[in-house]
Write a protein that holds these residues in place. Structure first.
Motif, short mmCIF file in Angstrom:
data_model
loop_
_atom_site.label_atom_id
_atom_site.label_comp_id
_atom_site.label_asym_id
_atom_site.label_seq_id
_atom_site.Cartn_x
_atom_site.Cartn_y
_atom_site.Cartn_z
N ARG A 1 1.12 -1.36 0.06
CA ARG A 1 0.37 0.32 0.12
C ARG A 1 0.99 1.58 0.07
O ARG A 1 0.57 2.21 -0.01
N GLY A 2 2.27 1.28 0.29
CA GLY A 2 3.08 2.39 -0.37
C GLY A 2 3.37 3.41 0.83
O GLY A 2 3.46 4.62 0.90
N ILE A 3 2.92 2.74 2.58
CA ILE A 3 2.43 3.88 3.55
C ILE A 3 3.82 3.95 4.31
O ILE A 3 4.07 5.22 5.38
N LEU A 4 4.81 3.44 4.04
CA LEU A 4 6.25 3.29 4.78
C LEU A 4 7.07 4.74 4.34
O LEU A 4 7.49 4.05 3.56
N ALA A 5 6.73 6.02 5.10
CA ALA A 5 7.93 6.63 4.48
C ALA A 5 8.08 6.98 2.85
O ALA A 5 8.93 7.26 2.52
N PRO A 6 7.00 7.54 2.40
CA PRO A 6 6.56 7.85 0.74
C PRO A 6 7.39 8.43 0.30
O PRO A 6 7.37 9.43 1.54
N GLY A 7 7.66 8.60 -0.33
CA GLY A 7 8.36 10.25 -0.59
C GLY A 7 10.07 9.73 -0.51
O GLY A 7 10.75 10.75 -0.92
#
Length: 472
Positions: free
Chosen positions: A443-449
């Motif tokens: 889901r891409g929730i960890l430290a996105p960007g």
């Protein structure tokens, strides 16, 4: 949505959820000199693995981004948090769970400071080799997450060489035990090494099994050698390495950094614009090796002094350990971190001198000369890093890559260096690594960007997770 997320966090974790202005403001910045323009949603002060799992289950269910944070001493912007993000702090998880002198291992929580671990291990005749200059304020978990190594890497290896296993909570709250307690272990893929240096993109480190060493008898010796030019000092350090000597510490300070530290510590100013090597030998052969190194340094043109007095030796190393504080006293500091092959150190200092001339700036630089890791410092008077400095940094990074080096030896990529990552890795490897992140965190929730943000024309770092949004 923010209110519902906060409601769920408070219901699960109560007073561990902090929305006070002081906590939120502190989480907007680290030691990189950069900060997010907006505060995060909340800071959760986890005290256990169960707390971490509860936060991540809520974040996973709601698609809320999470930034993991320890002591906030990072230098790449990886733990800077902004609007809509949960800050998951592991600083209160600081127990030493187990020490096994017979197996030379310790099991610890991630919030434990390096200095605190030293205090526990030393009476047992043990120590853990990673030794960042910031050991009194940096955490073991932060060392592992960024791959921070410090002063002793040339002889004792980097963090990856000193970690046997990690306990990792995935983005959906599952707990994995990676690695092993045995000296050998090659079952399956080495996911432990994959997690080391991953900067919070793969999961949250909640425990680590560390590989210890025994303290060796013998007085440590400290050597200081001064040279009329930094290139001469760099050549001398390469000569020490080529001689076969293996000092525990070999640190290089250029004239600008040496003068700044002397001013901060209110020491007598250096007699001239000198570069300095500070070298330490240890173990049973420390004295003989110090004499051998001193001979090499004198042959290279250095003015050399040697001491086996512990207090004097610590005072000499205090000068090197005070570098970051000295730079901070001069203004806003962009503390950089490139590594090159040790034989290329003189050429890299030539490149730094060229960049100083080209951009009309001064770049005080220190180096872990024993392993080729340099820390050039860009200092500006105001709170913002101007475009000219970012252009000079771009030039610096590309120079390191041309010399066969790397963008970072120990600080990590974070926000600050993400746009240059594909230049070093190549497009295929860069995309492969992004795919690996997606396997751990669909889901891409960890430290996105952070770390793997798409390349952008603007070299200035993004302040928050603008490049990668969590997947709904």
């Amino acid at each position: 949505m923010g209110d519902s997320v906060l409601d769920r966090l408070r219901a699960a974790l109560g007073e561990l959820v902090d929305t006070g202005s002081a906590a939120l403001d502190a989480a907007r910045a680290d030691r990189s000199g950069h900060s997010s323009p907006t505060p995060p949603l909340a800071v959760v002060h986890a005290t256990s693995t169960a707390d971490v799992q509860a936060v991540l289950r809520i974040a996973h269910d709601t698609g809320t981004p999470v930034v993991v944070r320890g002591a906030g001493t990072g230098l790449a912007g990886a733990a800077i948090a902004g609007a809509g993000e949960i800050v998951l702090s592991t600083l209160r998880m600081r127990r030493v769970l187990e020490v096994r002198p017979d197996d030379l291992l310790a099991v610890v929580e991630p919030g434990l400071l390096n200095g605190e671990l030293d205090a526990v291990l030393s009476p047992l005749g043990l120590w853990w080799p990673p030794d960042p200059a910031s050991r009194d304020i940096s955490t073991v978990g932060g060392n592992i997450a960024t791959g921070a190594g410090g002063l002793l890497c040339a002889k004792y290896g980097v963090v990856r060489d000193a970690v046997l296993a990690v306990d990792l909570v995935l983005a959906d709250g599952r707990l994995l035990h990676l690695g092993h307690r045995s000296v050998k272990g090659v079952t399956g893929l080495d996911l432990t090494s994959l997690v080391i240096g991953s900067e919070g993109r793969l999961g949250v480190i909640v425990g680590a099994t560390l590989k210890l060493r025994r303290l060796e008898p013998g007085a440590e010796c400290t050597i200081v050698a001064t040279f009329p030019a930094v290139r001469d000092a760099a050549r001398a350090s390469a000569a020490v390495t080529a001689s076969g000597a293996q000092p525990a510490i070999m640190e290089l300070m250029d004239a600008h950094s040496l003068a700044a530290v002397h001013a901060l510590l209110q020491l007598e100013p250096p007699a001239a614009e000198l570069a300095q090597l500070t070298i330490r030998t240890d173990g049973r052969s420390a004295a003989a090796e110090a004499d051998r190194i001193a001979t090499v340094l004198r042959e290279a043109g250095g003015a050399v002094t040697v001491t086996d007095d512990p207090a004097e030796g610590e005072e000499l190393l205090r000068i090197r350990r005070s570098m970051h504080a000295a730079m901070a006293s001069l203004g806003t500091t962009l503390i950089e971190d490139v590594s090159v092959p040790r034989s290329a150190l003189p050429a890299m200092f030539d490149e730094i001198a060229r960049i100083e001339r080209a951009y009309g700036i001064v770049i005080p630089t220190v180096a872990h000369a024993g392993d080729g890791n340099l820390h050039p410092n860009f200092i500006v008077p105001g709170p913002e890093i101007p475009d000219r400095v970012w252009q000079a940094a771009d030039d610096l990074f590309r120079a390191a890559l041309r010399l066969g080096g790397t963008l970072t030896g120990e600080h990590g990529i974070g926000i600050l260096k993400s746009r240059w990552l594909a230049d070093e890795l190549g497009e295929d490897q860069w995309e492969l690594q992004r795919e690996i992140v997606r396997v751990f965190d669909p889901r891409g929730i960890l430290a996105p960007g952070r770390v793997f943000a798409p390349q952008a024309a603007d070299p200035r770092p993004a302040a928050a997770h603008t490049s990668e949004e969590p997947h709904a």
